[in-house]
Design a protein around this motif. Structure first.
Motif, PDB file in Angstrom:
ATOM      1  N   ILE A   1      -1.836  -9.815  13.300  1.00 41.17           N
ATOM      2  CA  ILE A   1      -2.053  -8.566  12.579  1.00 41.17           C
ATOM      3  C   ILE A   1      -2.674  -7.561  13.538  1.00 41.17           C
ATOM      4  O   ILE A   1      -3.515  -7.916  14.375  1.00 41.17           O
ATOM      5  N   SER A   2      -2.239  -6.314  13.429  1.00 42.94           N
ATOM      6  CA  SER A   2      -2.801  -5.274  14.296  1.00 42.94           C
ATOM      7  C   SER A   2      -2.737  -3.932  13.581  1.00 42.94           C
ATOM      8  O   SER A   2      -2.026  -3.785  12.589  1.00 42.94           O
ATOM      9  N   GLN A   3      -3.483  -2.974  14.110  1.00 44.58           N
ATOM     10  CA  GLN A   3      -3.502  -1.655  13.497  1.00 44.58           C
ATOM     11  C   GLN A   3      -3.360  -0.592  14.572  1.00 44.58           C
ATOM     12  O   GLN A   3      -3.851  -0.768  15.693  1.00 44.58           O
ATOM     13  N   ASP A   4      -2.697   0.483  14.226  1.00 47.51           N
ATOM     14  CA  ASP A   4      -2.582   1.648  15.095  1.00 47.51           C
ATOM     15  C   ASP A   4      -3.161   2.820  14.312  1.00 47.51           C
ATOM     16  O   ASP A   4      -2.485   3.387  13.451  1.00 47.51           O
ATOM     17  N   ASN A   5      -4.401   3.137  14.596  1.00 43.51           N
ATOM     18  CA  ASN A   5      -5.076   4.173  13.814  1.00 43.51           C
ATOM     19  C   ASN A   5      -4.439   5.550  14.017  1.00 43.51           C
ATOM     20  O   ASN A   5      -4.411   6.371  13.101  1.00 43.51           O
ATOM     21  N   ALA A   6      -3.916   5.793  15.205  1.00 44.08           N
ATOM     22  CA  ALA A   6      -3.288   7.088  15.471  1.00 44.08           C
ATOM     23  C   ALA A   6      -2.057   7.289  14.593  1.00 44.08           C
ATOM     24  O   ALA A   6      -1.749   8.408  14.184  1.00 44.08           O
ATOM     25  N   LYS A   7      -1.361   6.189  14.327  1.00 45.99           N
ATOM     26  CA  LYS A   7      -0.157   6.266  13.497  1.00 45.99           C
ATOM     27  C   LYS A   7      -0.434   5.904  12.045  1.00 45.99           C
ATOM     28  O   LYS A   7       0.479   5.913  11.228  1.00 45.99           O
ATOM     29  N   ASN A   8      -1.690   5.554  11.745  1.00 50.51           N
ATOM     30  CA  ASN A   8      -2.043   5.174  10.378  1.00 50.51           C
ATOM     31  C   ASN A   8      -1.147   4.034   9.881  1.00 50.51           C
ATOM     32  O   ASN A   8      -0.658   4.061   8.742  1.00 50.51           O
ATOM     33  N   THR A   9      -0.938   3.051  10.749  1.00 49.93           N
ATOM     34  CA  THR A   9       0.008   1.991  10.456  1.00 49.93           C
ATOM     35  C   THR A   9      -0.594   0.621  10.750  1.00 49.93           C
ATOM     36  O   THR A   9      -1.297   0.445  11.747  1.00 49.93           O
ATOM     37  N   LEU A  10      -0.290  -0.310   9.870  1.00 47.18           N
ATOM     38  CA  LEU A  10      -0.675  -1.704  10.012  1.00 47.18           C
ATOM     39  C   LEU A  10       0.580  -2.503  10.342  1.00 47.18           C
ATOM     40  O   LEU A  10       1.655  -2.207   9.828  1.00 47.18           O
ATOM     41  N   TYR A  11       0.424  -3.505  11.208  1.00 46.43           N
ATOM     42  CA  TYR A  11       1.572  -4.318  11.607  1.00 46.43           C
ATOM     43  C   TYR A  11       1.294  -5.807  11.354  1.00 46.43           C
ATOM     44  O   TYR A  11       0.148  -6.250  11.330  1.00 46.43           O
ATOM     45  N   LEU A  12       2.375  -6.540  11.218  1.00 46.07           N
ATOM     46  CA  LEU A  12       2.301  -7.995  11.204  1.00 46.07           C
ATOM     47  C   LEU A  12       3.448  -8.510  12.064  1.00 46.07           C
ATOM     48  O   LEU A  12       4.612  -8.417  11.674  1.00 46.07           O
ATOM     49  N   GLN A  13       3.117  -8.995  13.245  1.00 48.52           N
ATOM     50  CA  GLN A  13       4.111  -9.592  14.123  1.00 48.52           C
ATOM     51  C   GLN A  13       4.246 -11.067  13.748  1.00 48.52           C
ATOM     52  O   GLN A  13       3.262 -11.807  13.795  1.00 48.52           O
ATOM     53  N   MET A  14       5.452 -11.461  13.387  1.00 48.20           N
ATOM     54  CA  MET A  14       5.692 -12.828  12.936  1.00 48.20           C
ATOM     55  C   MET A  14       6.646 -13.504  13.908  1.00 48.20           C
ATOM     56  O   MET A  14       7.807 -13.098  14.027  1.00 48.20           O
ATOM     57  N   ASN A  15       6.149 -14.513  14.603  1.00 48.78           N
ATOM     58  CA  ASN A  15       6.952 -15.262  15.567  1.00 48.78           C
ATOM     59  C   ASN A  15       7.128 -16.703  15.102  1.00 48.78           C
ATOM     60  O   ASN A  15       6.407 -17.177  14.218  1.00 48.78           O
ATOM     61  N   SER A  16       8.066 -17.384  15.719  1.00 48.33           N
ATOM     62  CA  SER A  16       8.325 -18.797  15.403  1.00 48.33           C
ATOM     63  C   SER A  16       8.445 -19.003  13.898  1.00 48.33           C
ATOM     64  O   SER A  16       7.847 -19.910  13.321  1.00 48.33           O
TER      65      SER A  16
END
Length: 130
Positions: free
Chosen positions: A70-85
């Motif tokens: 899980i990560s956040q980009d405050n400049a873009k006001n966006t939350l991410y979830l990178q899902m591998n495997s």
């Protein structure tokens, strides 16, 4: 008010990857914690990952540790979830959530508790085939 819009879901084969995004509206300083939940057919919604926006500390469910980030980009006001495997058992509707009150400050987000969150997105489907 906070509006959350998820994107990035899709269909992949086992072992593949997906990156979910959650575009948030409103003042980011009011969102104390954010998280990702998922719900598979016939199952209860479960916490997958969470992040305390102030210091970036994170929580992961045991089932996704080492595979999801899980990560956040405050400049873009966006939350991410990178899902591998990815595994077939990861197949579910994935929801983004934001907490703006005591639920975050109490630390319940660290247990993947839905109680920490008071705003929810509509969800994005991720399907993993074997």
């Amino acid at each position: 008010q906070v509006q959350l819009v998820e994107s990035g879901g899709g269909s992949v084969q086992a072992g593949g990857s997906l990156r979910l995004s959650c575009a948030a509206s409103g003042d980011p300083s009011r969102r104390y914690c954010m998280g990702w939940f998922r719900q598979a057919p016939g199952k209860e919604r479960e916490g997958v990952a969470g992040i305390y926006t102030g210091d970036g500390s994170t929580y992961y469910a045991d089932s996704v540790k080492g595979r999801f980030t899980i990560s956040q980009d405050n400049a873009k006001n966006t939350l991410y979830l990178q899902m591998n495997s990815l595994k077939p058992e990861d197949t579910a509707m994935y929801y983004c959530a934001a907490g703006t009150g005591y639920g975050c400050l109490s630390g319940s987000w660290r247990r993947g508790s839905q109680e920490a969150y008071n705003y929810w997105g509509q969800g994005t489907q991720a399907t993993v085939s074997s």
